[in-house]
Motif scaffolding. Structure first.
Motif, mmCIF file in Angstrom:
data_model
loop_
_atom_site.group_PDB
_atom_site.id
_atom_site.type_symbol
_atom_site.label_atom_id
_atom_site.label_comp_id
_atom_site.label_asym_id
_atom_site.label_seq_id
_atom_site.Cartn_x
_atom_site.Cartn_y
_atom_site.Cartn_z
ATOM 1 N N GLY A 30 7.780 14.083 -13.804
ATOM 2 C CA GLY A 30 7.673 13.674 -15.194
ATOM 3 C C GLY A 30 6.710 12.507 -15.374
ATOM 4 O O GLY A 30 6.496 12.045 -16.481
ATOM 5 N N GLY A 31 6.135 12.021 -14.280
ATOM 6 C CA GLY A 31 5.160 10.932 -14.361
ATOM 7 C C GLY A 31 5.744 9.694 -15.011
ATOM 8 O O GLY A 31 6.930 9.396 -14.849
ATOM 9 N N ALA A 32 4.900 8.991 -15.752
ATOM 10 C CA ALA A 32 5.350 7.757 -16.381
ATOM 11 C C ALA A 32 6.321 8.024 -17.527
ATOM 12 O O ALA A 32 7.052 7.132 -17.939
ATOM 13 C CB ALA A 32 4.151 6.971 -16.890
ATOM 14 N N THR A 49 1.238 6.276 -7.148
ATOM 15 C CA THR A 49 0.109 7.127 -7.535
ATOM 16 C C THR A 49 0.528 8.594 -7.524
ATOM 17 O O THR A 49 0.272 9.335 -8.483
ATOM 18 C CB THR A 49 -1.076 6.937 -6.554
ATOM 19 O OG1 THR A 49 -1.370 5.554 -6.456
ATOM 20 C CG2 THR A 49 -2.304 7.676 -7.029
ATOM 21 N N VAL A 50 1.211 9.001 -6.447
ATOM 22 C CA VAL A 50 1.669 10.387 -6.378
ATOM 23 C C VAL A 50 2.683 10.656 -7.493
ATOM 24 O O VAL A 50 2.603 11.665 -8.204
ATOM 25 C CB VAL A 50 2.289 10.682 -4.988
ATOM 26 C CG1 VAL A 50 2.940 12.055 -4.970
ATOM 27 C CG2 VAL A 50 1.231 10.579 -3.908
ATOM 28 N N THR A 95 3.101 15.209 -12.247
ATOM 29 C CA THR A 95 3.986 15.176 -13.412
ATOM 30 C C THR A 95 4.945 16.362 -13.469
ATOM 31 O O THR A 95 6.003 16.268 -14.054
ATOM 32 C CB THR A 95 3.187 15.106 -14.720
ATOM 33 O OG1 THR A 95 2.151 16.081 -14.650
ATOM 34 C CG2 THR A 95 2.572 13.752 -14.915
ATOM 35 N N ILE A 128 0.830 -1.207 0.000
ATOM 36 C CA ILE A 128 0.000 0.000 0.000
ATOM 37 C C ILE A 128 0.865 1.258 0.000
ATOM 38 O O ILE A 128 0.603 2.203 -0.760
ATOM 39 C CB ILE A 128 -0.951 0.000 1.212
ATOM 40 C CG1 ILE A 128 -1.936 -1.149 1.080
ATOM 41 C CG2 ILE A 128 -1.714 1.310 1.295
ATOM 42 C CD1 ILE A 128 -2.804 -1.323 2.293
ATOM 43 N N PHE A 129 1.905 1.269 0.817
ATOM 44 C CA PHE A 129 2.785 2.445 0.817
ATOM 45 C C PHE A 129 3.400 2.661 -0.572
ATOM 46 O O PHE A 129 3.486 3.790 -1.055
ATOM 47 C CB PHE A 129 3.881 2.298 1.881
ATOM 48 C CG PHE A 129 3.458 2.777 3.236
ATOM 49 C CD1 PHE A 129 3.190 4.123 3.453
ATOM 50 C CD2 PHE A 129 3.330 1.905 4.296
ATOM 51 C CE1 PHE A 129 2.795 4.575 4.706
ATOM 52 C CE2 PHE A 129 2.938 2.342 5.560
ATOM 53 C CZ PHE A 129 2.666 3.688 5.762
ATOM 54 N N LEU A 174 2.123 1.747 -3.366
ATOM 55 C CA LEU A 174 1.065 2.206 -4.273
ATOM 56 C C LEU A 174 0.808 3.700 -4.113
ATOM 57 O O LEU A 174 0.590 4.410 -5.095
ATOM 58 C CB LEU A 174 -0.236 1.464 -3.965
ATOM 59 C CG LEU A 174 -0.511 0.223 -4.779
ATOM 60 C CD1 LEU A 174 -1.804 -0.404 -4.314
ATOM 61 C CD2 LEU A 174 -0.601 0.574 -6.254
ATOM 62 N N ILE A 175 0.843 4.173 -2.864
ATOM 63 C CA ILE A 175 0.681 5.614 -2.652
ATOM 64 C C ILE A 175 1.805 6.344 -3.380
ATOM 65 O O ILE A 175 1.578 7.319 -4.098
ATOM 66 C CB ILE A 175 0.689 5.943 -1.140
ATOM 67 C CG1 ILE A 175 -0.557 5.361 -0.477
ATOM 68 C CG2 ILE A 175 0.738 7.454 -0.927
ATOM 69 C CD1 ILE A 175 -0.656 5.622 1.020
ATOM 70 N N THR A 221 7.518 4.920 -12.997
ATOM 71 C CA THR A 221 7.231 3.482 -13.129
ATOM 72 C C THR A 221 8.146 2.667 -12.212
ATOM 73 O O THR A 221 7.799 1.559 -11.841
ATOM 74 C CB THR A 221 7.411 2.989 -14.580
ATOM 75 O OG1 THR A 221 8.734 3.310 -15.001
ATOM 76 C CG2 THR A 221 6.426 3.641 -15.515
ATOM 77 N N PHE A 222 9.316 3.233 -11.840
ATOM 78 C CA PHE A 222 10.210 2.503 -10.939
ATOM 79 C C PHE A 222 9.630 2.419 -9.528
ATOM 80 O O PHE A 222 10.121 1.661 -8.704
ATOM 81 C CB PHE A 222 11.589 3.170 -10.854
ATOM 82 C CG PHE A 222 12.319 3.257 -12.176
ATOM 83 C CD1 PHE A 222 11.934 2.466 -13.242
ATOM 84 C CD2 PHE A 222 13.383 4.123 -12.343
ATOM 85 C CE1 PHE A 222 12.591 2.540 -14.457
ATOM 86 C CE2 PHE A 222 14.046 4.203 -13.562
ATOM 87 C CZ PHE A 222 13.652 3.417 -14.624
ATOM 88 N N HIS A 254 6.534 1.576 -8.827
ATOM 89 C CA HIS A 254 5.420 0.630 -8.743
ATOM 90 C C HIS A 254 5.812 -0.613 -7.943
ATOM 91 O O HIS A 254 6.906 -1.140 -8.116
ATOM 92 C CB HIS A 254 4.954 0.227 -10.136
ATOM 93 C CG HIS A 254 3.606 -0.407 -10.124
ATOM 94 N ND1 HIS A 254 3.429 -1.757 -10.001
ATOM 95 C CD2 HIS A 254 2.365 0.121 -10.169
ATOM 96 C CE1 HIS A 254 2.138 -2.031 -9.980
ATOM 97 N NE2 HIS A 254 1.468 -0.909 -10.089
ATOM 98 N N GLU A 310 3.060 9.219 -10.397
ATOM 99 C CA GLU A 310 2.508 9.243 -11.757
ATOM 100 C C GLU A 310 1.654 10.472 -12.014
ATOM 101 O O GLU A 310 1.502 10.892 -13.156
ATOM 102 C CB GLU A 310 1.678 7.978 -12.014
ATOM 103 C CG GLU A 310 2.545 6.811 -12.399
ATOM 104 C CD GLU A 310 1.748 5.598 -12.821
ATOM 105 O OE1 GLU A 310 0.515 5.698 -12.930
ATOM 106 O OE2 GLU A 310 2.375 4.559 -13.042
ATOM 107 N N THR A 311 1.067 11.038 -10.945
ATOM 108 C CA THR A 311 0.167 12.155 -11.195
ATOM 109 C C THR A 311 0.839 13.514 -10.969
ATOM 110 O O THR A 311 0.409 14.502 -11.542
ATOM 111 C CB THR A 311 -1.092 12.049 -10.302
ATOM 112 O OG1 THR A 311 -0.679 11.823 -8.958
ATOM 113 C CG2 THR A 311 -1.944 10.889 -10.732
#
Lengths: 438, 283, 316
Positions: free
Chosen positions: C139-141, C129-130, C135, C122-123, C125-126, C242-243, C245, C132-133
């Motif tokens: 730079g996001g994904a 999420t942060v 940016t 979960i950590f 994933l947080i 992406t790293f 994830h 990727e969004t």
């Protein structure tokens, strides 16, 4: 228009500005070579020198498989045609292919493999911005010419661009320049952007949105996760006054948003608009009958019948060479739809490499800088190698300019071209000057 | 606003019921075998993929709804008998092992089904008006089927001998062995049942979402969240949690950016884990 | 007596030998093996940092990707946006993830078993999420591209655009980290870690503050995972959301399990073998994940202690 017809080939090559030199080279290379090209089974003898190797990385697995399949197909067809016409500077051309797995980390490993193990001379491919960003510093580090296959992040040719990267096709900023005005004039002035909460979605919403607002329109932006499967919670937020619903998602969500817009009945009160990247390579029958009436910004008409008259002969030969039907399907599998708007890059780039090699007198990597200079001043005229029409490279930022199209989905689910945006209208100030860096 | 709210609530319940089915399968396996099945999302995906093939061949969605879960059940049977049986008493090892199985199943789906998303046409195409929006009838049907399956599951657990055995094993394994309950058989059939439930929800979700080999990855995490918040081993806690979370998400996303909502719900999860690791509805 | 002396000398000898062979690679081989080994070494560092908490303390964390990804950004963002040097970037790539690990660990070590696995996911994933969004920062994904300035060591300037220099830098840092971890797991501290893994209750009864030890291991592992991410980003000149994830943690899990968890040398071997396997397989079939998954599952069933455990078992 067959590839191998020697006479035609020479004339075809003449299409471009550098045609005279090309013509001389082609003829001095020996009529024999060109003539033999038509007999595909006959062994071909090339001039001196070891083969020129072009490395490609493509999205062959995970998510974007259909892009990898078609871009590779186009690259192979182009290399076959080049070889049939005598190779590049008399040298045979070979293609080395790797999968990116749509994974920047993996792609960079494969890219290093291409450069260091397979010792390729030039590299091209990939439609994924993350992959290209990961590969792009390596191209610079190894002074390896790299040509993007279809990634849309504006930054690749933005202020941090590198000298060994060139992009012959459009990107988010150019898409907006090409697509906003038409939508604003024809679809409505009140827009809602429902886009992936992702770098790509953000930039499309920003690039289109800022132009709409500057022209006095109204915009609303709704962000949804790129992996959204149920769009109902987001679609219900669409402003009641919205006239244009602009969506940008990739893969399964791109189909979901199209379908669920109709499921909620929104299509009756607003116009749907998107970029073809969302569903290029997905047959409209797969997107569904719900897509009828939706508008796409595209970079190559899916159906041969929609190609501008003056390009139709070139288009026909090109479709034949890559194994694509007049309706943009795989000749051997009518269920497999081509990524028509993206794959032409892999067809045109090998030819541009040839032109740049011959212009710069490139023999090996020592002249890579001269090669890049030559490549980025090319002006390719519409022809067998440029079925998408004229293509112009800009030396400042290594960015190419080409025509865009607006297509609308018909009730029979074919895509009809309703407008064409000339490349001259897409010019913007170059954000960087790479000429001094080569 | 009324129509927004109505759609959000209705849709929240529909998704909640589908999610509940997925979570029930995961929770059933956990409660009995103490396996956190990382491959559960992949089994959900396989259900959808198999249904796509059945529909391609026969054109019948309802047939797919029967056949695809059974096929995935067979895969579950093979996985339990062939791989998991020997490591069932080591929870951490099973997590890693099912992670490996997930990689393999996803890659197989990618190799044979391909990386492109495909869609399944709505078997019942109608829509009904809901204030000034519309809502697809099929989603209501899907929700009703999910609810029916849950009732059937309840009957199975409470009214049949196998159900009794399963509850007995959950409560006290040693005692169950002493009473002559074939514990290993119960394990096996429970894993199969969990796999069937995952696949069944995959087929149910397929006409709403599109079929894609990656569709199980995000769902898996959602299912984890539901199982933990509802209480591991507490089946009805999962059902309630699934519907509530889905409702909160649906209604909440009217007001906030989804990534913010995601971060907050994940934060809430952490809180639950720390304060009530047995889940909100656990004892 | 002799065999014991031999045993004591075996590790230094083997270590020096392996290090010497690796250090000699640039003189014999062309650039390809240097870049390939650079990558193997980076992932090996990621795997041994995971081995510390999983193999020695018994905590299965699927959240190490968070620290790996953060380590990457800790190098990329300061050099790109603040004009800081590579050296301070590398220090930050340990410090920032370690600080995050302290925060994440503070909550996570209260949980055990499956709950611990889930909370680390979960950590992570947080984090993704942060990442990727947000940016504008990350730079996001698409990620961030940067050109690292030369690393100033006082006596020399290391040009990180040079492959050989990067290779030696990574080799040195990974070798030092390995020795550091080896020293730690053999110290009394390491014995406490193992005691916790073997029987947490007993360790507590003896009087150890189990949570504090777990947190300590988690922070060290987080810092080293971050260092691995920082080195990876330096060698790629690219950082990406992406790293972050959680599934990236799977790399460390696979390498550690296949090589043999709780041995340190196992995860290094695992990384080398799996990456070599992928490298050669990719020319034959594209589905490398299929093989990796199958190798993982069959290791768990046939040689649960991994390659190193299997070899040691046979020797006995």
């Amino acid at each position: 228009m067959k590839n191998g017809n020697g006479k035609k080939s020479v004339r075809e090559v003449m299409g471009s500005e550098i045609s005279r030199r090309d013509f001389i080279r082609a003829t001095t290379m020996g009529a024999a070579g060109l003539a033999v090209g038509s007999l595909s089974f006959a062994p071909f003898t090339y001039g001196a020198g070891k083969p020129i190797r072009i490395g490609t990385i493509q999205e062959n697995t995970v998510g974007a498989t259909v892009y990898g399949y078609w871009l590779t197909k186009a690259a192979r067809a182009a290399v076959a045609k080049l070889n049939a016409e005598g190779g590049i500077a008399g040298r045979k051309v070979e293609l080395v292919e790797y999968d990116t797995k749509v994974n920047p980390a993996w792609a960079s490993s494969m890219y290093k493999k291409l450069i260091l193990e397979d010792k390729v001379d030039f590299t091209m491919g990939s439609v994924h911005s993350g992959v290209q960003m990961a590969v792009f510093p390596l191209a610079q580090q190894f002074k390896m010419p790299y040509f993007g296959g279809g990634a849309m992040a504006a930054g690749l040719t933005g202020k941090d661009a590198v000298a060994y990267y060139s992009r012959i096709h459009t990107h988010a900023r150019m898409q907006a320049a090409a697509g906003w005005k038409w939508g604003f004039d024809n679809l409505g002035k009140n827009w809602t952007f429902l886009v992936a909460d992702y770098a790509w979605g953000h930039s499309l919403a920003e690039e289109f949105g800022s132009r709409i607002r500057a022209a006095g329109g109204k915009t609303q932006t709704i962000l949804a996760p790129q992996n959204t499967s149920d769009f109902v919670p987001y679609l219900q937020k669409v402003d009641p006054g919205t006239k244009v619903l602009f969506t940008a998602f990739l893969g399964a969500p791109a189909l979901g948003v199209m379908r669920q817009t109709v499921e909620l009945g929104l299509h009756k009160r607003l116009q749907r608009y998107t970029v073809i990247c969302c569903t290029d390579g997905v047959g409209q029958e797969t997107v569904g009958k719900e897509s009828a009436g939706a508008h796409y910004l595209s970079y190559y008409p899916r159906h041969a019948s929609q190609v501008p008259k003056e390009l139709q002969a070139y288009d026909k030969a090109y479709r034949k060479a890559v194994g694509m039907t007049d309706d943009g399907k795989d000749v051997s599998d009518p269920k497999n739809t081509a990524t028509v708007s993206h794959m032409w890059t892999m067809w045109t780039i090998p030819y541009m490499i040839k032109q740049a090699v011959e212009l710069s007198g490139w023999k090996d990597s020592k002249k890579n800088a001269d090669f890049m200079k030559a490549f980025n001043t090319l002006k390719v005229k519409a022809g067998p190698w440029a079925p998408q029409g004229d293509l112009m490279m800009r030396a400042n930022d290594h960015q190419g300019f080409h025509n865009h199209y607006l297509e609308v989905v018909q009730p029979d689910l074919s895509l009809k071209v309703i407008a064409r945006v000339a490349k001259e209208k897409l010019m913007y100030d170059a954000p960087v000057d790479l000429r001094s860096k080569l | 606003m009324a129509s927004n709210l109505a759609v959000a609530v209705l849709n929240g319940i529909v998704w909640g019921l589908i999610m509940a089915l997925i979570a029930l399968g995961l929770n059933l396996i956990f409660g009995l075998l103490h396996i956190i099945n990382m491959a559960h999302g992949a089994l959900y995906m396989l259900g959808a993929v198999f249904s796509w093939y059945v529909i391609e061949l026969t054109g019948n969605y309802w047939l797919a709804l029967c056949v695809a879960p059974l096929a995935v059940g067979l895969i579950g049977l093979a996985l339990e008998r062939g791989l998991l049986r020997t490591i069932e008493d080591k929870p951490l090892v099973t997590i890693i092992c099912t992670f490996g199985i997930m990689l393999v199943l996803q890659q197989l789906a990618l190799t044979y089904f391909g990386g492109t998303a495909r869609r399944i046409a709505l078997p019942i195409p109608g829509r009904f008006p809901l204030f000034d929006l519309q809502y697809p009838v099929m989603r209501i049907v899907i929700a009703a089927i999910s609810a029916a399956v849950m009732v059937a599951l309840w009957l199975f657990l409470n009214r049949t001998r196998y159900g009794l055995w399963m509850r007995a094993v959950v409560q006290d394994r040693e005692m169950a062995v002493a009473l002559g309950i074939p514990v290993h058989k119960v394990y096996m059939w429970t894993f199969v049942l969990g796999s069937v439930l995952a696949a069944f929800s995959g087929v149910l979700a397929a006409p709403i979402v599109s079929v894609d080999f990656m569709m199980g990855r995000e769902i898996l995490i959602m299912a984890f969240i539901i199982v933990i918040v509802g209480g591991m081993g507490n089946l009805w806690g999962s059902v309630i949690t699934a519907v509530v979370i889905s409702l909160i998400h649906g209604v909440g996303s009217i007001f906030v950016v989804p990534s913010t909502a995601t971060v907050f719900s994940l934060g809430f999860m952490i809180l639950v884990l720390l304060v009530r690791p047995q889940g909100l509805f656990g004892e | 007596m002799l065999p014991d002396k031999w045993k004591a000398a075996a590790f230094p000898l083997a270590f020096v030998l392996v290090a010497a062979v690796l250090a000699a690679v640039p003189f014999f081989e062309d650039l390809f093996y240097q870049t390939f080994l650079t990558e193997v070494l980076v992932w090996a560092l990621f795997a041994i940092s995971f081995d510390l908490i999983f193999g020695y303390v018994g905590l299965l964390s699927f959240g190490q990707a968070l620290f790996f990804g953060l380590g990457g950004y800790a190098v990329a963002i300061p050099t790109l946006k603040l004009g800081m040097g590579t050296g301070s970037g590398l220090l930050l790539s340990v410090a920032v993830p370690a600080a995050f690990a302290a925060f994440v660990g503070f909550f996570s070590v209260r949980l055990t078993g499956i709950h611990f696995v889930i909370i680390t996911i979960i950590f992570a994933l947080i984090g993704s999420t942060v990442g990727e969004t947000w940016t504008s920062l990350t730079g996001g994904a698409d990620g961030l591209v940067f050109m690292p300035p030369p690393l100033d060591l006082g006596i020399a300037q290391l040009d990180l655009m040079d492959i050989r220099t990067t290779y030696y830098l990574v080799l040195a840092i990974v070798a030092i980290s390995y020795l550091f971890l080896r020293r730690m797991v053999r110290s009394p501290l390491g014995k406490v870690f193992v005691a916790i893994r073997e029987n947490e209750e007993r360790a507590r009864l003896i009087g150890y503050d189990v949570r504090r030890y777990k947190l300590l291991a988690f922070v060290i592992a987080g810092g080293l995972s971050g260092l691995a991410g920082g080195l990876y980003t330096l060698s790629l000149k690219y950082a990406s959301a992406t790293f972050l994830h959680w599934s990236v943690s799977g790399h460390a899990v696979v390498y550690a399990i296949v090589g043999g968890a709780g041995t340190l040398v196992g995860p290094v071997l695992g990384a080398g073998l799996i990456m070599a396997l992928e490298h050669y397989l990719v020319n034959l079939l594209q589905a490398t994940d299929l093989v990796v998954g199958a190798v993982l599952v069959s290791t768990l069933l046939l040689a649960p202690m991994g390659i190193v455990g299997f070899l040691r078992g046979r020797r006995k």
